[in-house]
Design an enzyme around this catalytic site. Structure first.
Site, short mmCIF file in Angstrom:
data_model
loop_
_atom_site.label_atom_id
_atom_site.label_comp_id
_atom_site.label_asym_id
_atom_site.label_seq_id
_atom_site.Cartn_x
_atom_site.Cartn_y
_atom_site.Cartn_z
N THR A 147 -2.04 -0.77 -4.06
CA THR A 147 -2.47 0.01 -4.45
C THR A 147 -2.64 1.58 -3.90
O THR A 147 -1.58 1.35 -3.49
CB THR A 147 -4.04 0.15 -3.44
OG1 THR A 147 -4.85 0.98 -4.19
CG2 THR A 147 -3.97 -0.25 -1.67
N CYS A 150 1.01 -1.63 0.30
CA CYS A 150 0.23 -0.36 0.20
C CYS A 150 0.69 1.56 0.40
O CYS A 150 1.81 1.11 0.52
CB CYS A 150 -0.63 -0.06 1.04
SG CYS A 150 -2.02 -1.62 1.76
N CYS A 151 0.22 1.92 -0.43
CA CYS A 151 1.10 3.93 -0.56
C CYS A 151 2.35 3.30 -0.57
O CYS A 151 2.26 3.62 -1.86
CB CYS A 151 0.62 4.17 1.23
SG CYS A 151 1.01 5.61 1.50
N ILE A 152 3.17 3.84 0.22
CA ILE A 152 5.05 4.09 -0.41
C ILE A 152 5.29 3.05 -0.71
O ILE A 152 6.56 2.28 -1.14
CB ILE A 152 5.77 5.16 0.59
CG1 ILE A 152 6.91 5.39 -0.19
CG2 ILE A 152 5.66 4.55 1.93
CD1 ILE A 152 7.08 6.09 -1.40
#
Length: 224
Positions: free
Chosen positions: A197, A135-137
């Site tokens: 994501t 997720c994310c970074i």
């Protein structure tokens, strides 16, 4: 049979650890899917501690494992004890802890190194054909370890909604394919069994981030 999922945390709090809402969303969606979850974190000092009211570093020292226990309600295991053979999938929520404690991306960007044991674990999950959800970074970990993989950190054009879009450019420079993807969705690299994501790489409402992580969990479990 319930899928066994390892979740790796990097502290507690968006600026120096795991993004708490992302971790919570991962855990809620895994719970709803009937997965059996075990959380892990490195037993080491954080890069630094950030005052989350001011967004500024302090002189304080904190341990990644102890801080991660706040999210895990005490039930977190030293990353050194993660046995890949005991799990069907691995998921890593985002937060600056990924870029500061699980790697040194925050300092070195695309020239970063990954925490050595974590790098071995990601390679081992991948070699075993077990899916990775990031997720994310955290997809930058895959970008560094799995050359040529497909992933998303959201969009590649910076704007108010996508303040970290330059990360997509860095990922492309590392030889990976970046796929622009809305926050409510996840991208699946079928070949590498990698699901990503954007989560809070997007300046999005909480429910949109929650839904995108739901898509990630669903697709990761589908590959397990």
């Amino acid at each position: 049979m319930a899928k066994r999922v390892a979740v790796i945390l990097s502290g507690c709090g968006v600026y120096d650890g795991t993004e708490i809402h992302e971790a919570s969303a991962v855990l809620v969606h895994l719970s709803r899917a009937g997965a059996k979850v075990q959380m892990f974190a490195p037993n080491a000092d954080q890069m630094h501690v950030v005052n989350h009211c001011e967004g500024k570093p302090t002189e304080e020292k904190r341990n990644i494992l102890q801080e991660s226990a706040r999210i895990a309600r005490g039930d977190v295991t030293d990353l050194a004890n993660l046995d890949v053979s005991a799990f069907d999938a691995l998921i890593i929520p985002g937060g600056f802890g990924v870029a500061k404690n699980l790697s040194d991306w925050a300092v070195k960007n695309k020239d970063c190194t990954i925490q050595p044991h974590l790098e071995k674990l990601i390679k081992a999950f991948h070699k075993a054909g077990k899916p990775l959800g990031m997720c994310c970074i955290s997809p930058i970990l895959a970008a560094k370890i799995l050359p040529g993989c497909e992933l998303t950190v959201g969009q590649d054009k910076e704007c108010e909604k996508w303040p970290y879009a330059q990360t997509a450019g860095a990922v492309k420079e590392m030889g990976c394919k970046h796929v622009n993807t809305d926050v409510e969705k996840a991208h699946v690299d079928v070949k590498n069994k990698l699901v990503t994501t954007s989560a809070f790489m997007c300046n999005a409402p909480f429910h949109s981030v929650f839904d995108g992580i739901g898509a990630l969990v669903k697709e990761t479990l589908k590959l397990a």
